[in-house]
Design an enzyme around this catalytic site. Structure first.
Site, PDB file in Angstrom:
ATOM      1  N   LYS A   1       3.880 -12.744   7.527  1.00 45.63           N
ATOM      2  CA  LYS A   1       2.633 -12.062   7.150  1.00 45.63           C
ATOM      3  C   LYS A   1       1.981 -12.887   6.055  1.00 45.63           C
ATOM      4  O   LYS A   1       2.531 -13.012   4.958  1.00 45.63           O
ATOM      5  CB  LYS A   1       2.985 -10.664   6.626  1.00 45.63           C
TER       6      LYS A   1
ATOM      7  N   TYR B   1       7.049 -11.719   3.993  1.00 48.87           N
ATOM      8  CA  TYR B   1       5.833 -11.144   3.418  1.00 48.87           C
ATOM      9  C   TYR B   1       5.342 -12.067   2.294  1.00 48.87           C
ATOM     10  O   TYR B   1       5.925 -12.111   1.220  1.00 48.87           O
ATOM     11  CB  TYR B   1       6.169  -9.753   2.893  1.00 48.87           C
TER      12      TYR B   1
ATOM     13  N   THR C   1       0.837  -1.200   0.000  1.00 52.28           N
ATOM     14  CA  THR C   1       0.000   0.000   0.000  1.00 52.28           C
ATOM     15  C   THR C   1       0.868   1.244   0.000  1.00 52.28           C
ATOM     16  O   THR C   1       0.476   2.284  -0.518  1.00 52.28           O
ATOM     17  CB  THR C   1      -0.914  -0.021   1.248  1.00 52.28           C
TER      18      THR C   1
END
Lengths: 294, 294
Positions: free
Chosen positions: B159, B131, B44
């Site tokens: 994550k 990630y 993001t």
């Protein structure tokens, strides 16, 4: 520019940077073999992994080493402002054309991809080849979007993914219908190239052509007058196409170039790694069986 | 560090570069709301589109603006040598942790991804969060690979992508089984966060938490003592989750931040574009209905 065999060499790159001598040698070899054009810094040329400075330097080496053979240079990057800078560098290096894929991190929309090509083509003084490679960009072009983009100024060609031989005539005809007159259609996916050329594609953008130009020129020339012979020459290389399918064309080509003594090891930038020993042996065995020599 | 709500702000970026004032404001707002940590330069936060210099600068602004709230900084890049440089920059900027996805152009093998994490974790002095985001990297981790990587030194968290609520208990348990003790498990995919937290995940890595921290803190806190309430609070935001599904969380969050008057327009670097007018209106309507205020 966009006709016959366009050969895409590796850009041998280790942790210390590009092996410039090795790269020059690969390009000189292609020019000596008489390929119709050279595609420097394509996916096989590792463009996505190199810095702006490395890419500028590689473009200059390629143009210099290619002599009279026109060179197309890959200018893809995630951000439009980077693509614009790379386009300028490629043109300053003497590129005869540029190659642009919609490199993606966030999934792009059709309008974003159209906008990318609109932004980039507006300032070009050489033709651009639209690079449709869903395997690396994960973007899928519709025929309609291809047609819209190919109508932008300075678009000279579209490079499409491989099409299985039985579907090639219909797909090539559909693409021709979608593209404006004067925009060349090029096929990739080496194993399907003979079928694509036989179906009327203008050019073969070739990974293995960057390493085995003579074998690929024979297929390309045969496709002009003897479709069955082109297919036969391609089928002879089936063991290689199978390795491409199993290990990816980049890593197989890297191992093959090493086996032929053309470049050292490692020649792929991390996190990419060369093939493990067993797979290397398979590559060596296939090259021996095909009687390929450097 | 890896507990509660980790909020991921946008890095508003136009063709002239990062809007540093806007970015600072977004981070200050998160710190003031009391989020548990801040994830700067996540997906993001547009890390993949920014230069090394921009990322270093944004990391420093985030750490400064966050005050006492720990900041994790995204260090992903296609090439390992770039990741290593970004890791150094992030640590020099004062990051409390780093976040690394196996960003891909060529499809990576398991061994290449393991090698990437091995190369990067070896030199870290802060914990790394693995990630796993197949939507942007197109790499799929097996549980076995997650386990191997999480056993490397300096890995502090993983994550994982969103898991539908009914599958969350089983998947969270399977991950726990695959990961060494002491490695935190974090969920993303905002619409599934309540279910993931209720199933025992340690932390919610949140896109919308970077814009609406209070609403997300309420869900996170509820999950600690009242699972049904967490689900209820999340379900209230269903119209927003639907827009995420339709237009992508990045573009919706960008439009929402504009609508709330927090940042200007455009705030996404090309080729990314903000939402078209009709979709923006939908975002505005949903924010009004949810009674969200800046």
């Amino acid at each position: 520019m966009f006709t016959g065999l366009s050969a895409f060499p590796l850009t041998p790159t280790g942790e210390a940077g590009i092996d410039e001598r090795g790269f020059r040698k690969l390009v000189e070899r292609l020019a000596a073999a008489g390929v119709d054009s050279i595609g420097a810094l394509g996916s096989t040329g590792g463009y996505a992994y190199l810095t702006r400075e490395e890419r500028s330097r590689a473009a200059r080496i390629a143009v210099d080493a290619a002599g009279d053979v026109p060179v197309m240079v890959g200018i893809g990057a995630l951000r439009t402002s980077d693509v614009l800078a790379l386009a300028e560098d490629a043109q300053n290096a003497g590129a005869s054309a540029v190659l642009l894929a919609p490199v993606s991190y966030q999934q792009l929309t059709d309008d974003e991809v159209f906008g990318l090509y609109e932004d980039v083509t507006a300032g070009l003084s050489v033709p651009l080849c639209v690079y449709d490679n869903p395997g690396t960009t994960h973007f899928r072009f519709s025929d309609e979007l291809h047609g819209r983009i190919a109508s932008l100024p300075n678009v000279g060609a579209v490079k499409i993914p491989g099409i299985p031989e039985d579907q090639a005539p219909a797909r090539v005809a559909a693409f021709r219908n979608a593209l404006p007159a004067g925009v060349a259609l090029g096929v990739s996916g080496d194993q399907f190239a003979a079928g694509g050329l036989n179906a009327g594609a203008d050019v073969w953008f070739s990974v293995i052509g960057g390493l085995l130009p003579e074998e690929c020129l024979a297929i390309t020339r045969a496709a002009r007058h003897d479709a069955a012979r082109a297919v036969e020459l391609s089928q002879r290389m089936t063991p290689l196409w199978k390795l491409f399918g199993r290990y990816g064309s980049l890593r197989v080509t890297s191992a093959a170039a090493e086996h032929l003594g053309l470049i050292g090891s490692p020649n792929l930038p991390r996190p990419l790694r060369g093939l493990p020993a067993e797979a290397r042996q398979e590559v060596a065995d296939v090259l021996e069986a095909l009687e390929v020599r450097a």
